[in-house]
Design an enzyme around this catalytic site. Structure first.
Site, PDB file in Angstrom:
ATOM      1  N   CYS A 177       8.954  -3.357  -4.085  1.00  0.00           N
ATOM      2  CA  CYS A 177       9.554  -2.084  -3.692  1.00  0.00           C
ATOM      3  C   CYS A 177      10.976  -2.276  -3.172  1.00  0.00           C
ATOM      4  CB  CYS A 177       8.693  -1.373  -2.659  1.00  0.00           C
ATOM      5  SG  CYS A 177       8.146  -2.378  -1.285  1.00  0.00           S
ATOM      6  N   GLU A 235       0.817  -1.215   0.000  1.00  0.00           N
ATOM      7  CA  GLU A 235       0.000   0.000   0.000  1.00  0.00           C
ATOM      8  C   GLU A 235       0.856   1.273   0.000  1.00  0.00           C
ATOM      9  OE1 GLU A 235      -2.488  -0.162   3.430  1.00  0.00           O
ATOM     10  OE2 GLU A 235      -0.944   0.638   4.771  1.00  0.00           O
TER      11      GLU A 235
END
Ligand SMILES: [Zn+2]
Length: 132
Positions: free
Chosen positions: A94, A24
């Protein structure tokens, strides 16, 4: 939804359930495997249902820690076993693409409820069986 255990009272483990979610914070993919164990109390659930629980929560934007807890909490609440153990091992997009370039590193999170939380031997039996 439930079947009787027919007296089965040992840990049931479903391992290597593949999942994909999205972080998120960075909207980057989280890809990995979920491992679920539970100690039944009178009833068991089909393995496809456990896999579907993982998919249901993975479909949202997530952080891995919360995803792990949500899977454990809903199984505990719905199935009401003696305990639930959930371990997620995943790689985060990420981490591998955002300049950090830690290819091959993965994150392991776990959530233990009931007997898996209270009983070190039960937890150890489950974790040893996973061998991750
Ligand atoms: Zn991220």
């Amino acid at each position: 939804m439930f079947d009787e255990t027919a007296g089965y009272d040992e840990i049931i483990t479903l391992r290597d359930i593949p999942f994909q979610s999205f972080c998120e914070h960075h909207l980057a993919p989280i890809t990995g495997f979920a491992h679920i164990g539970y100690l039944p109390k009178g009833r068991v659930v089909g393995i496809s249902k456990l896999a579907r629980v993982v998919d249901t929560f993975a479909r949202r934007l997530q952080i891995q820690e919360r995803l792990t807890a949500q899977i454990a909490d809903v199984i505990q609440k719905v199935l009401q076993p003696e305990g639930v153990a959930v371990v997620l091992k995943a790689t985060h997009g990420c981490m591998t693409t955002r300049g950090v370039h830690k290819h091959g590193s993965s994150m392991v999170t776990s959530k233990m409820l009931g007997c898996f939380r209270d009983n070190a031997a039960t937890r150890h039996e489950f974790m040893t069986g996973l061998n991750i």
